[in-house]
Enzyme design. Structure first.
Site, mmCIF file in Angstrom:
data_model
loop_
_atom_site.group_PDB
_atom_site.id
_atom_site.type_symbol
_atom_site.label_atom_id
_atom_site.label_comp_id
_atom_site.label_asym_id
_atom_site.label_seq_id
_atom_site.Cartn_x
_atom_site.Cartn_y
_atom_site.Cartn_z
ATOM 1 C CE LYS A 58 -4.615 -1.146 0.840
ATOM 2 N NZ LYS A 58 -4.579 -2.479 1.434
ATOM 3 C CB SER A 83 -8.831 0.456 11.234
ATOM 4 O OG SER A 83 -9.572 -0.481 10.509
ATOM 5 C CD GLU A 209 -13.698 -12.307 -4.448
ATOM 6 O OE1 GLU A 209 -13.715 -11.125 -4.089
ATOM 7 O OE2 GLU A 209 -14.518 -12.777 -5.252
ATOM 8 N N GLY A 213 -16.101 -13.789 1.172
ATOM 9 C CA GLY A 213 -16.307 -12.445 0.612
ATOM 10 C C GLY A 213 -16.024 -12.449 -0.875
ATOM 11 C CG ASP A 215 -16.764 -8.260 -3.229
ATOM 12 O OD1 ASP A 215 -16.014 -8.809 -2.410
ATOM 13 O OD2 ASP A 215 -16.433 -7.273 -3.903
ATOM 14 C CB SER A 309 -0.697 -8.286 -0.556
ATOM 15 O OG SER A 309 -1.413 -8.970 0.452
#
Ligand SMILES: *Cc1c(COP(=O)(O)O)cnc(C)c1O
Length: 324
Positions: A58, A83, A209, A213, A215, A309
């Site tokens: 990130k 968070s 994923e 979850g 999606d 990651s």
């Protein structure tokens, strides 16, 4: 109402991000493991963003976004709500670029995360998750203080920065047949897709994923963004309710497939990383490897890139995973 679709970032944006990050972000190592190769029956190349600054990829997207602020934006500073790793990525980037940063976090966020964010020099503003709306708070703060809000994935500069992960891997390891990338909101995956298309057009990029979850998998099948309840999974970096308006069209256009894995498979991968490869990986960071092992793709004899990651995990929690 504005129905204008924002322009999607391209590989040129990834290449420009790489120039901005040169000498600032770590060029993370690519690890091999013959035991991992034997488990999957393929040649695996692990791109280790758990060893990136602040412990996750990130930093790349955050720094790329903040380094393009105008002088006026720099003076007022940056605001983010998170968070997780995005908070620390924004805080560290703001410190390096010498601008103020405010991070909006739930008041019950882990103390260690708040402390780490403050240590990087950001101001932490807390809110009550049950009675207050963080987006409304963030928008109000941004307006009052003239700060610029940087979202964790659905922003062209963030996506371009994350794409430098795959750019570095393709430069170091040519001729990959597959690349496995985890996804939450899809910033990392869409950036990696832009890099793959330009640098390794024969490489199939697969998103992974959590099963609880899925999606993104549902969105691909439906042909539009599907929104779900916050999923219950140990992969806290992938607990996003939906893809974004920029990440979805890139993923829909370029991804080969999206696979899912269970929390048990993630724990197994965490133990493998610790025991065999001697690296600390957070649950979300293990999605790609678990997907390569259990996702059903036919990888025999192939050259396969795996993005790890991140490595930020509370130690007590980590010890419980390893002890299971
Ligand atoms: C944020 C994060 C992800 C998910 O990234 P997206 O760009 O939202 O898909 C995966 N792993 C780690 C360690 C993260 O911090």
């Amino acid at each position: 109402m504005d129905t204008h679709t924002p322009a999607l970032p391209t590989y040129d944006d990834v290449a420009a991000a790489a120039r901005r990050l040169d000498g600032v972000a770590h060029r993370t190592p690519v690890l091999r493991s013959s035991t991992a190769d034997a488990r999957v029956g393929a040649q695996l190349f692990f791109k280790c963003e758990n060893l990136q600054r602040m412990g996750a990829f990130k930093f790349r997207g955050a720094y790329n976004a903040l380094s393009q602020f105008s002088d006026a934006q720099r003076e007022r500073g940056v605001l983010a709500f998170s968070s997780g790793n995005h908070a620390q990525a924004i805080a560290l980037s703001a410190r390096l670029l010498d601008m103020p940063a405010v991070i909006v976090m739930p008041e019950d966020a882990p103390a260690a995360k708040m402390a780490a964010t403050r240590e990087y020099g950001a101001q932490v503003v807390t809110y009550n998750r049950f009675t207050e709306d963080r987006e409304a708070i963030s928008r109000r703060l941004a307006t009052e203080r003239g700060m610029t809000l940087v979202p964790p994935f659905d922003h062209p500069h963030v996506i371009a920065g994350q794409g430098t992960v795959a750019k570095e891997l393709f430069e170091e390891v040519p001729d990959l047949d597959y690349l496995f990338v985890c996804l939450g909101g899809g910033g990392l995956l869409s950036g990696c897709l832009l890099a793959a298309k330009a640098l390794a057009p024969g490489c199939q990029v697969i998103g992974v994923e959590p099963q609880a979850g899925n999606d993104a998998q549902q969105s691909l099948r439906a042909g539009h963004i599907v929104r779900i309840e916050t999923p219950r999974t140990i992969a806290d970096g992938a607990q996003t309710p939906s893809l974004g308006e920029l990440t979805f069209p890139i993923i829909q256009r370029d991804v080969a497939d999206i696979l899912t894995v269970t929390d048990e498979q993630l724990v197994d991968a965490l133990r493998f990383f610790a025991e065999r490869m001697k690296i600390v990986v957070e649950p979300t960071g293990a999605l790609a490897f678990a997907g390569a092992q259990h996702g059903g793709a036919e990888l025999h004899g192939k050259r396969v890139g795996i993005v790890i990651s991140g490595g930020n995990v509370d130690l007590a929690r980590y010890a419980r995973f390893l002890g299971e």
